[in-house]
Design an enzyme around this catalytic site. Structure first.
Site, mmCIF file in Angstrom:
data_model
loop_
_atom_site.group_PDB
_atom_site.id
_atom_site.type_symbol
_atom_site.label_atom_id
_atom_site.label_comp_id
_atom_site.label_asym_id
_atom_site.label_seq_id
_atom_site.Cartn_x
_atom_site.Cartn_y
_atom_site.Cartn_z
ATOM 1 N N SER A 47 20.839 77.294 -8.046
ATOM 2 C CA SER A 47 21.123 77.303 -6.607
ATOM 3 C C SER A 47 20.230 76.329 -5.853
ATOM 4 O O SER A 47 20.517 75.973 -4.714
ATOM 5 C CB SER A 47 20.917 78.717 -6.051
ATOM 6 O OG SER A 47 19.572 79.114 -6.251
ATOM 7 N N LYS A 48 19.144 75.890 -6.482
ATOM 8 C CA LYS A 48 18.198 75.007 -5.791
ATOM 9 C C LYS A 48 18.772 73.614 -5.538
ATOM 10 O O LYS A 48 18.245 72.875 -4.704
ATOM 11 C CB LYS A 48 16.893 74.901 -6.585
ATOM 12 C CG LYS A 48 16.143 76.222 -6.726
ATOM 13 C CD LYS A 48 15.651 76.764 -5.398
ATOM 14 C CE LYS A 48 14.749 77.976 -5.581
ATOM 15 N NZ LYS A 48 14.300 78.537 -4.306
ATOM 16 N N ASP A 49 19.861 73.260 -6.239
ATOM 17 C CA ASP A 49 20.532 71.983 -5.931
ATOM 18 C C ASP A 49 20.917 71.932 -4.461
ATOM 19 O O ASP A 49 20.855 70.882 -3.815
ATOM 20 C CB ASP A 49 21.829 71.842 -6.748
ATOM 21 C CG ASP A 49 21.579 71.477 -8.196
ATOM 22 O OD1 ASP A 49 20.411 71.387 -8.596
ATOM 23 O OD2 ASP A 49 22.572 71.284 -8.925
ATOM 24 N N ALA A 52 17.822 71.172 -2.270
ATOM 25 C CA ALA A 52 17.279 69.833 -2.523
ATOM 26 C C ALA A 52 18.116 68.790 -1.790
ATOM 27 O O ALA A 52 17.592 67.955 -1.053
ATOM 28 C CB ALA A 52 17.244 69.546 -4.020
#
Length: 346
Positions: A47-49, A52
């Site tokens: 989910s960090k995409d 970012a």
């Protein structure tokens, strides 16, 4: 962006719009309908995409990031990978301060995505000069043309999920979601998603998952930071030893605490029953659902969405390693037996 022929400009076009998958076997005895939002389908496998790309593009729009700049961040691994991936496509240098709690696999992945990595001791206080927070700050102060993302205290962390994860879940459930169960680390995922969902329907119950050894649950209930709650634990990316300003405690209805041992076994169980190879925090979120179901939280008409934040490949030297599980004392006779499924033919 819709592409009929499934040909994309670059890997960043694949961020978001992750699938929702019904959980059937693990929840067959539970009341309610259970749907997993599987974030491992992002190109950076977590989910960090979302944050970012969102934070970097906002920084570009505001003129904070310029060509040739260096992006600096603190990360337990996934955010770093996503930032490194976005930096490669957009042409920025990337420096990451990571906690020594991060698995060796994660650190190698960051290096191979072109990032320069500083590994900092995990079990030091947040204001210790060796902590990954302080190391990132120092590098940022020393380096001209650098931008420090600072996900723990960045409102954009919340905004990213408000703009994407929340609307996706609302649309995918046709607005019928009754509960959201999500892990809380920096708090960006749960806060941004919850904020959007509560605006559509204030009755949706938002349940945060916290770790034993972390301060979030007690802080949510009392608004007091109790450092006596802090002790070392093994789950990466869940819970905190500080209060992140990227957590909006007001949109969370309650927290459930899970142990790192049960979360590890539950992650393995998800792979074996649902065929989804997910990470440690997904095991934690599913463990919370088990506990909530046992306490009678859900009724049969409820539609419960659980966020599975990342992919199991990030934890090969941890949760999915029998050696690591044994070293942690996580195997009893039952689990040890189940683990013996490799036969070597001499």
């Amino acid at each position: 962006m819709t592409h009929d022929k499934q040909v994309f400009d670059n890997v960043l076009d694949l961020i978001g719009n992750t699938p929702m998958i019904k959980l059937k076997k693990m929840t067959s005895e539970f009341k309610g309908n259970f749907l997993a939002k599987v974030e491992a389908f992002n190109p950076g496998h977590s989910s960090k995409d979302r944050i970012a790309l969102y934070i970097i593009e906002q920084a570009e729009k505001q003129g904070i990031l310029k060509p040739g700049d260096t992006i600096i961040e603190t990360t337990s691994g996934n955010t770093g990978f996503s930032i490194a991936m976005v930096s490669v496509i957009k042409g920025y240098d990337c420096i990451l301060a990571v906690s020594s709690k991060s698995s060796a696999d994660k650190i190698d992945m960051l290096k191979n995505m072109g990032a320069k990595v500083y590994v900092c001791p995990a079990n030091v206080s947040a204001d210790d000069p060796r902590s990954y927070y302080q190391v990132a700050k120092r590098l940022h102060d020393e380096m001209k043309g650098s931008v420090y993302i600072n996900q723990y205290f960045n409102q954009l962390n919340i905004d990213a999920h408000y703009a994407s994860t929340g609307p996706e879940i609302w649309n995918q459930t046709d607005g019928k979601i009754t509960h959201l169960v999500a892990c809380s680390g920096t708090g960006g995922t749960i806060s941004g998603t919850a904020k959007y969902l509560k605006e559509q329907n204030p009755n949706i119950k938002i349940i945060g998952v916290d770790a034993f050894g972390s301060v979030l649950k007690k802080y949510h209930e009392t608004r007091e930071f109790d450092d006596k709650e802090i002790y070392p634990y093994r789950i990466e990316g869940l819970g905190k030893n500080l209060i992140p300003t990227a957590t909006d405690f007001d949109v969370i209805d309650k927290f459930v605490k899970v142990t790192d041992e049960e979360s590890a076994h539950t992650a393995r169980e998800i792979a074996k029953t649902e065929g989804l190879f997910v990470g440690y925090t997904s095991g934690a979120a599913m463990q919370a659902i088990k506990q909530l179901s046992a306490s009678g939280e859900f009724k049969s008409t409820d539609n419960i969405v659980v966020i599975f934040p990342d992919h199991g490949s990030r934890y090969m030297s941890k949760v999915y390693s029998d050696k690591w599980m044994s070293e942690q004392g996580f195997f009893d006779s039952v689990n040890a037996e189940a683990a013996q499924s490799i036969q070597y033919i001499k």
